[in-house]
Design an enzyme around this catalytic site. Structure first.
Site, short mmCIF file in Angstrom:
data_model
loop_
_atom_site.label_atom_id
_atom_site.label_comp_id
_atom_site.label_asym_id
_atom_site.label_seq_id
_atom_site.Cartn_x
_atom_site.Cartn_y
_atom_site.Cartn_z
N GLY A 34 -36.30 11.58 -14.48
CA GLY A 34 -36.88 10.25 -14.55
C GLY A 34 -37.45 9.89 -15.91
O GLY A 34 -37.67 10.75 -16.76
N ASN A 35 -37.70 8.61 -16.10
CA ASN A 35 -38.32 8.14 -17.34
C ASN A 35 -38.93 6.76 -17.12
O ASN A 35 -38.52 6.02 -16.22
CB ASN A 35 -37.32 8.11 -18.52
CG ASN A 35 -35.90 7.88 -18.08
OD1 ASN A 35 -35.52 6.75 -17.82
ND2 ASN A 35 -35.13 8.95 -17.97
N THR A 50 -38.72 13.66 -23.52
CA THR A 50 -37.71 14.48 -22.86
C THR A 50 -38.31 15.84 -22.48
O THR A 50 -39.22 16.33 -23.14
CB THR A 50 -36.48 14.70 -23.78
OG1 THR A 50 -35.45 15.37 -23.03
CG2 THR A 50 -36.83 15.52 -25.00
N SER A 80 -33.49 11.05 -23.54
CA SER A 80 -32.16 10.62 -23.99
C SER A 80 -31.72 9.34 -23.27
O SER A 80 -30.85 8.62 -23.75
CB SER A 80 -31.14 11.73 -23.74
OG SER A 80 -31.04 12.02 -22.36
N GLU A 81 -32.36 9.07 -22.12
CA GLU A 81 -31.98 7.89 -21.35
C GLU A 81 -32.78 6.65 -21.74
O GLU A 81 -32.70 5.62 -21.08
CB GLU A 81 -32.12 8.19 -19.86
CG GLU A 81 -31.10 9.22 -19.39
CD GLU A 81 -31.17 9.49 -17.90
OE1 GLU A 81 -32.26 9.36 -17.33
OE2 GLU A 81 -30.13 9.84 -17.33
N HIS A 100 -37.06 4.51 -14.25
CA HIS A 100 -35.85 5.20 -13.75
C HIS A 100 -36.28 6.43 -12.96
O HIS A 100 -37.13 7.20 -13.40
CB HIS A 100 -34.96 5.62 -14.91
CG HIS A 100 -33.87 6.56 -14.51
ND1 HIS A 100 -32.99 6.30 -13.47
CD2 HIS A 100 -33.52 7.79 -14.99
CE1 HIS A 100 -32.14 7.32 -13.34
NE2 HIS A 100 -32.45 8.23 -14.24
N HIS A 102 -35.02 9.13 -9.24
CA HIS A 102 -33.97 9.59 -8.33
C HIS A 102 -34.51 9.65 -6.90
O HIS A 102 -34.51 10.70 -6.27
CB HIS A 102 -33.47 10.98 -8.73
CG HIS A 102 -32.96 11.07 -10.13
ND1 HIS A 102 -32.85 12.26 -10.80
CD2 HIS A 102 -32.53 10.11 -11.00
CE1 HIS A 102 -32.37 12.05 -12.02
NE2 HIS A 102 -32.17 10.75 -12.17
#
Length: 264
Positions: A34-35, A50, A80-81, A100, A102
């Site tokens: 996630g981010n 990260t 990285s996202e 973001h 999951h």
């Protein structure tokens, strides 16, 4: 949130850490998944680093960047996202935060390639609308921002094929709450569609009323889930309408005749 449009640096870092804990505690992310990012100026964001668990972040771990991807401040590398976040900001200037994660059920729909578009829950219609599925893209590559770009203006969330979910909003709380609403909506669709295997979907008239509520709340995006026409109900309503008109005509005719007799 600070006065005006953007968070201060202090507020941005504080809210990112708080949202990270909530996501981790709810099981929306595992390990370092996630981010989160938040705008603190027209061209400046704070984002998660990260390789760090979102449940154990501290403000000093976060990274400050410009919208071109240049690091301004921070001892860690950004996720990285973050490219995905930057693309959302670029596509939709009204967005001030991106999340973001999951979440398991929503991610299961993403893996199955099934968008969330059933008009069964009023809150979902108002707060989310339709949640499409972006085509598969390798995480961390330019394919990811390209895959979400078509949805950033007209929707409030998107499922990432075989990956997870992405939500955004006018502030960090709205962006995060949309992630909660997304997972809640996905759970209900799972129960009604795959376990109970039955649901009473909202009619077009009911959905139309909910869209009016959404507009009053100032939510301009989300799309409209397909509604179901209740043919039996519509036939009854049409039949009742015809009966009402017939009764009105009869009453008018009788009234006219009575008046004529009284005049005689």
């Amino acid at each position: 949130m600070a006065e005006g449009k953007y968070y201060s640096d202090f507020e941005a870092k504080k809210i990112i850490c708080e949202i990270g804990k909530r996501m981790y505690n709810r099981g929306y992310v595992a390990a370092n998944d996630g981010n989160i990012s938040v705008k603190c100026g027209p061209n400046i964001i704070w984002c998660t680093p990260t390789g760090v668990s979102k449940g154990f972040m501290t403000p000093d771990m976060l990274v400050k960047m410009d919208l071109k991807g240049n690091v301004i401040y921070g001892k860690n590398k950004p996720s990285s996202e973050v490219k995905m976040h930057l693309r959302v900001y670029d596509e939709n200037p009204k967005v001030n935060s991106v999340v973001h994660a999951h979440p398991p059920v929503a991610t299961s729909f993403a893996i199955a390639g099934i968008q969330l578009d059933k008009a069964v829950l009023p809150e979902a219609v108002v707060l989310l609308g339709t949640v499409p599925v972006a085509h598969y893209a390798t995480p961390g590559t330019e394919e990811v921002p390209d895959s979400v770009a078509p949805y950033c203006r007209d929707y409030n969330a998107v499922l990432l094929a075989n990956h997870g979910a992405l939500t955004w909003g006018s502030d960090a709380i709205e962006a995060y709450h949309r992630m909660e609403s997304l997972e809640h909506y996905a759970q209900i669709l799972m129960y009604t569609g795959k376990i109970i295997n039955q649901s009473n979907e909202l009619s077009c008239n009911q959905v139309s009323e909910l869209i009016k509520i959404r507009e009053k709340l100032g939510i301009e995006s989300g799309g409209i889930p397909p509604c179901r026409i209740d043919e039996e109900k519509d036939v009854k309503e049409e039949s009742n309408s015809i009966k009402d008109e017939a009764i009105k005509a009869i009453v008018a005719k009788v009234t006219e005749q009575v008046i004529k007799k009284l005049n005689l």
